[in-house]
Design an enzyme around this catalytic site. Structure first.
Site, PDB file in Angstrom:
ATOM      1  N   TYR A  10       0.853  -1.194   0.000  1.00  0.00           N
ATOM      2  CA  TYR A  10       0.000   0.000   0.000  1.00  0.00           C
ATOM      3  C   TYR A  10       0.884   1.237   0.000  1.00  0.00           C
ATOM      4  O   TYR A  10       1.871   1.311   0.728  1.00  0.00           O
ATOM      5  CB  TYR A  10      -0.873   0.014   1.263  1.00  0.00           C
ATOM      6  CG  TYR A  10      -1.726   1.258   1.379  1.00  0.00           C
ATOM      7  CD1 TYR A  10      -3.008   1.280   0.849  1.00  0.00           C
ATOM      8  CD2 TYR A  10      -1.240   2.412   1.981  1.00  0.00           C
ATOM      9  CE1 TYR A  10      -3.789   2.418   0.923  1.00  0.00           C
ATOM     10  CE2 TYR A  10      -2.013   3.556   2.062  1.00  0.00           C
ATOM     11  CZ  TYR A  10      -3.290   3.551   1.528  1.00  0.00           C
ATOM     12  OH  TYR A  10      -4.054   4.682   1.598  1.00  0.00           O
TER      13      TYR A  10
ATOM     14  N   GLU B 163      -3.487   7.542  -4.254  1.00  0.00           N
ATOM     15  CA  GLU B 163      -3.444   6.250  -3.556  1.00  0.00           C
ATOM     16  C   GLU B 163      -3.165   5.120  -4.533  1.00  0.00           C
ATOM     17  O   GLU B 163      -3.863   4.979  -5.541  1.00  0.00           O
ATOM     18  CB  GLU B 163      -4.777   5.989  -2.846  1.00  0.00           C
ATOM     19  CG  GLU B 163      -4.749   4.747  -1.966  1.00  0.00           C
ATOM     20  CD  GLU B 163      -6.096   4.470  -1.317  1.00  0.00           C
ATOM     21  OE1 GLU B 163      -7.109   4.360  -2.038  1.00  0.00           O
ATOM     22  OE2 GLU B 163      -6.146   4.382  -0.082  1.00  0.00           O
TER      23      GLU B 163
END
Ligand code: ADP
Ligand code: MG
Length: 398
Positions: A119, A207
């Protein structure tokens, strides 16, 4: 402003970031050509909506099949089938709410062989006033869950704008992801490029979940979500072109035409306020008295009668609105202008719900007089506290 994944990946590609080849399609008939051009042997058919959680999402219509909004296809035939099943159907994910979102575009992408999922995100950290990185080895899944259960698995740091991105930032990312050797080098390069893209395009959020290591040992951005700072869009016409208004709230689109700062909320009390601070205070006080605001709306300092009318129409167009609170402190904005705008708007769209008006400041007496003599059923209020109590009481009586 938000954009679709395939558009975000095109932006990242401009900055030399590793993304897969893919083709966006709008019709199922375009699926076959797109799949053949990409070549295979593995494809991924990805729903393009402005919401995450697509992989684990579910379609409302049975015709869309059992699988989620991101599907792995092993043949051109399968790509075609998935495209036919998904386009025009409604995808419900943890981020769309129950109503879901209609899928009007698909991204057909080369399938990657995934070794590991990480992530990585970037955002403007308001506390430090800097661009911050958030990195975790626990990618691909619910990052909020990771933050809650195992916060030690999330590494964050921010970048001093005076120095900009430095090699040590890249090393921090590589270390957080426990990468070494050539992969660490790739992570350092990726970090620098991401920062450059973020600043150059005035992003507010970026993101990448997942950022993957491929089986052949390279980093790749497999998903991409970007939000841009709306206040900077005037200097990025190429970004404005990417806007997909079908993904946005109609009332917010209408508001942006009049340069009104409007955000739709879930409650029942429509608010028209001047100044962002006063607007926030108004939302707070409505909540204090036990009701929920239907919107945030800052008509701005120098609003014209036309702007006020537009604002009023937008508020009343919301079927959830059971009452309206107008709260104006006339400084640059004069109370009589607001009063005229409110009266004009009420005459134009009618008034189906109670309306409380609190005016203070420049030309307040003139403003109050305009409202009094209009003969309209407006509830006057003396101060913010009084106004909030009156609108809450009026809404509850209905
Ligand atoms: P969302 O976050 O909305 O669920 P993603 O783009 O992250 O959508 O896709 C969900 C999952 O699908 C990813 O975590 C990854 O495992 C897989 N996936 C996505 N794109 C590809 C691809 N090009 N090749 C292989 N797997 C993919
Ligand atoms: Mg994702």
């Amino acid at each position: 402003m938000n954009i679709h994944e395939y558009q975000a990946k095109a932006v990242l590609r401009e900055f030399g970031l590793p993304v897969s080849n893919g083709k966006a399609i709008f019709k199922a008939a375009e699926a076959e050509a797109a799949a053949r051009e990409l070549g295979g042997p593995l494809w991924v058919v990805k729903s393009q909506i402005h919401a995450g959680g697509r992989g684990k999402g579910k379609f409302k219509e049975p015709e869309a099949g059992e699988k989620g909004g991101v599907r792995l296809a092993k043949s051109v035939e399968e790509v075609k089938t998935f495209a036919e099943q998904m386009l025009g159907r409604t995808l419900v994910t943890v981020q769309t709410g129950e109503a879901g979102k209609q899928v009007n575009r698909l991204y057909i992408e080369e399938g990657s062989d995934i070794e590991t999922e990480f992530y990585l995100s970037m955002l403007v950290d308001r506390e430090t006033g800097r661009v911050a990185f958030v990195v975790s080895t626990e990618g691909g899944m619910d990052i909020e869950q990771v933050a809650h259960d195992t916060p030690e698995k999330i590494v964050t740091f921010s970048v001093d704008p005076a120095t900009g991105i430095m090699p040590h930032h890249g090393r921090a990312v590589a270390k957080a992801l426990r990468l070494a050797g050539p992969l660490a080098k790739e992570a350092e390069d990726l970090t620098a490029r991401l920062y450059r893209a973020f600043v150059a395009k005035d992003m507010s959020m970026l993101e990448i979940n997942p950022l993957i290591v491929t089986k052949d040992g390279h980093l790749k951005c497999l998903d991409a979500k970007i939000s841009f700072d709306s206040n900077s869009l005037y200097r990025h016409p190429e970004i404005v072109q990417l806007r997909d208004t079908t993904e946005e709230d109609e009332k917010e689109i209408e508001a942006s035409k009049y340069d009104l700062a409007y955000i739709a909320l879930e409650g029942t009390i429509g608010c028209m306020v001047n100044g962002a601070g006063l607007a926030m205070a108004t939302l707070d006080i409505i909540k204090l008295y036990g009701e929920e605001p239907a919107n945030f709306l800052d008509v701005g300092g120098g609003a014209s009668e036309e702007k006020v009318t537009a604002a009023f129409k937008i508020i009343t167009a919301d079927p959830n609105v059971k009452g309206i609170l107008v709260n104006i402190f006339g400084g640059i904005m004069k109370c009589d202008v607001i009063a005229n705008g409110v009266i004009a708007a009420v005459r134009a769209v009618g008034l189906q719900v109670p309306l409380v008006v609190r005016l203070e400041g420049t030309n307040v007496e003139k403003g109050k007089e305009i409202i009094r003599s209009s003969g309209l059923n407006v509830i006057p209020a003396d101060d913010l506290d009084d106004a909030a109590q009156k609108i809450v009481a009026a809404v509850r009586q209905r």
